[in-house]
Every structure is written in structure tokens, then in C-alpha cells.
Scaffold this active site. Structure first.
Site, mmCIF file in Angstrom:
data_model
loop_
_atom_site.group_PDB
_atom_site.id
_atom_site.type_symbol
_atom_site.label_atom_id
_atom_site.label_comp_id
_atom_site.label_asym_id
_atom_site.label_seq_id
_atom_site.Cartn_x
_atom_site.Cartn_y
_atom_site.Cartn_z
ATOM 1 N N ASP A 1 -27.334 51.488 20.341
ATOM 2 C CA ASP A 1 -28.370 51.205 19.333
ATOM 3 C C ASP A 1 -27.803 50.354 18.204
ATOM 4 O O ASP A 1 -28.516 49.524 17.643
ATOM 5 C CB ASP A 1 -28.936 52.525 18.806
ATOM 6 C CG ASP A 1 -29.606 53.299 19.917
ATOM 7 O OD1 ASP A 1 -30.559 52.759 20.507
ATOM 8 O OD2 ASP A 1 -29.155 54.412 20.248
ATOM 9 N N GLU B 1 -24.186 60.913 27.970
ATOM 10 C CA GLU B 1 -23.511 59.609 27.815
ATOM 11 C C GLU B 1 -22.091 59.815 27.300
ATOM 12 O O GLU B 1 -21.141 59.190 27.783
ATOM 13 C CB GLU B 1 -24.291 58.723 26.834
ATOM 14 C CG GLU B 1 -25.629 58.251 27.397
ATOM 15 C CD GLU B 1 -26.494 57.494 26.400
ATOM 16 O OE1 GLU B 1 -27.410 56.804 26.835
ATOM 17 O OE2 GLU B 1 -26.259 57.607 25.181
ATOM 18 N N GLY C 1 -25.576 50.791 27.131
ATOM 19 C CA GLY C 1 -26.033 50.058 25.949
ATOM 20 C C GLY C 1 -25.663 50.791 24.666
ATOM 21 O O GLY C 1 -24.904 51.757 24.678
HETATM 22 C C1 5RP Z 1 -29.818 56.064 25.108
HETATM 23 C C2 5RP Z 1 -28.883 55.105 24.467
HETATM 24 C C3 5RP Z 1 -29.081 53.659 24.736
HETATM 25 O O1 5RP Z 1 -27.877 53.110 25.179
HETATM 26 C C4 5RP Z 1 -29.516 52.959 23.495
HETATM 27 O O2 5RP Z 1 -30.663 53.609 22.998
HETATM 28 C C5 5RP Z 1 -29.820 51.475 23.747
HETATM 29 O O3 5RP Z 1 -30.969 51.343 24.505
HETATM 30 P P1 5RP Z 1 -31.557 49.950 24.950
HETATM 31 O O4 5RP Z 1 -30.624 49.383 25.968
HETATM 32 O O5 5RP Z 1 -32.910 50.302 25.519
HETATM 33 O O6 5RP Z 1 -31.677 49.065 23.734
HETATM 34 O O7 5RP Z 1 -27.976 55.461 23.747
HETATM 35 O O8 5RP Z 1 -29.585 57.381 24.709
#
Ligand code: 5RP
Length: 221
Positions: free
Chosen positions: A86, A105, A84
Site C-alpha cells: 500500500d 502475508e 504488492g
Molecule cells: C493486501 C496487501 C496488498 O499487497 C496491498 O493492499 C496492495 O494491493 P494492490 O496491489 O491491490 O494495490 O497488502 O493485504
């Protein structure tokens, strides 16, 4: 999170299964959308060799589904990494690390041939930066790094009570104008004590599966 967002996350997680390379290892991201993807992956687990996890949380969820978790050092290039974001732009530059897993990641993404980003519609932005940029910092460098970020015009905020899987702290940088994400990612990488920053622009996504009210929109670069 709204019901619509939940629905969109589930839909893109399902769609991402089409990008999994049968008979191979898949890289798996972290967060709520990645969790939906893991639930979908469980349905085809007999068709893959295993998974590389980008966090301890993801590894745990994979194991709960009896999907084998492999050490990145024991596998070669991954055909695909699914995660995913942000925030993401139409150029497929991202801010990641809201869940604090940015370093692993970025490592798993670096080893993948294709990065498929799965996101609900709220994540698509014209310009990155409303979401603060997380940076993972070696604890003894915290104050120094914070001063350097202020010199760049940002407002660093320590993520309270949070330690990464690598034993480090996170500073969330507010207020930085991100006109050139590649340049800013590079500049942040130069600050001693920062392990990783949450700008994923030098290695952005190759494909975005975006949940919308009218189904899934795909952007491919
Ligand atoms: C975690 C991340 C996630 O991919 C990002 O926070 C998105 O999260 P979500 O799918 O819960 O909206 O970078 O470190």
C-alpha cells in the site's frame, strides 16, 4: 484506479516472472497487483512446483489457473515471495494489509529468502503513514487494543463488515507519525491482542519493481 496505474501494475507483474525460481515453490501475495502476477505465473506453471498463497482469495485464483496450492508447512524456505504494497519507501519498508491479508502475508514473507515487491508509482512515498496502518486483532481484544493505540497517538478505526481469513477483525490506524518504522512495528507487536501489524519494516522487501511512466524502476537492497 487510473488506467496508468493498471498498466504499471500489469508491467511489474510481468517483470516479476524473472524473479521466479524455476523448479521451485513460489510465495504469492494478495491484491490487484498480485492478481496480475498470478495471471503471468499461469503462463509458466509447468516450470514451477507450485505456490504458497497468502490468502484464500489468492489460493482461489491460483487454483482457477490450475496452479497447485501448497501448504506452507509442507515446504521449506521459499526462494521468493512476490507481493504488492500500500506504501513503500526507498528503504523498502512497507505498509501492507489494505486487502486485510497482512498476517498470512507476513508469515509467507518471513519464510522467503527474497521478497520482491511489485507496485505502481503511486505507492512510493518519502515517509510511511498517509495510508492507515492495518492491525489484525483478536475480536475480544478490540476495545483494549484501540485504547492502547490511542495512547500511542493513533486513531483506530474498525474496518466495518470485514473478517480476516483467520477469523479476526482489522483496526486501521490513522494519524501515526512513522519516523522509525522498525521501532513502531516492534512496539505495536507488544500490544496484547494484536496478531500482526501492517508495517513490514523488520522484514522489508529486498527488491522493488516500481511501475513508472518511463518503464520499470528497480530498487534492490
Ligand atoms: C493486501 C496487501 C496488498 O499487497 C496491498 O493492499 C496492495 O494491493 P494492490 O496491489 O491491490 O494495490 O497488502 O493485504
Amino acid at each position: 484506479m487510473t488506467q496508468t496505474q493498471e498498466k504499471q501494475k500489469r508491467a511489474v507483474a510481468q517483470a516479476a516472472i524473472q524473479h521466479v525460481s524455476i523448479g521451485n515453490v513460489v510465495g504469492v501475495g494478495t491484491g490487484s497487483t498480485a492478481n496480475y502476477f498470478i495471471d503471468e505465473l499461469a503462463k509458466i506453471k509447468h516450470k514451477i512446483e507450485g505456490a504458497v498463497a497468502s490468502s484464500e482469495n489468492t489460493a482461489q485464483r491460483l487454483r482457477e489457473h490450475h496452479i497447485e496450492v501448497l501448504d506452507l508447512n509442507s515446504v521449506g524456505e521459499l526462494p521468493v515471495y512476490i507481493d504488492g504494497a500500500d506504501e513503500i519507501t526507498e528503504h523498502l519498508h512497507m505498509i501492507k494489509g489494505g486487502g486485510g491479508a497482512l498476517t498470512r502475508e507476513k508469515i509467507v514473507a518471513a519464510t522467503a529468502k527474497k521478497f520482491v515487491c511489485v507496485a505502481d508509482h503511486s505507492k512510493l512515498v518519502g515517509v510511511l503513514g498517509t495510508f492507515p496502518i492495518p492491525v489484525e486483532v483478536i475480536p475480544m481484544a478490540r476495545s483494549y487494543v484501540a485504547r492502547e493505540i490511542v495512547r500511542l497517538g493513533g486513531h483506530p478505526v474498525l474496518r466495518q463488515g470485514f473478517i480476516t481469513d483467520n477469523g479476526n477483525v482489522i483496526l486501521d490506524i490513522h494519524g501515526l507519525q512513522i519516523l522509525n518504522p522498525v521501532e513502531l512495528e516492534t512496539n505495536l507487536n507488544q500490544i496484547t491482542g494484536i496478531v500482526t501489524n501492517g508495517l513490514f519494516a523488520r522484514r522489508g522487501a529486498n527488491v522493488l519493481l516500481l511501475g513508472t511512466d518511463n518503464g520499470i524502476r528497480m530498487i534492490e537492497i
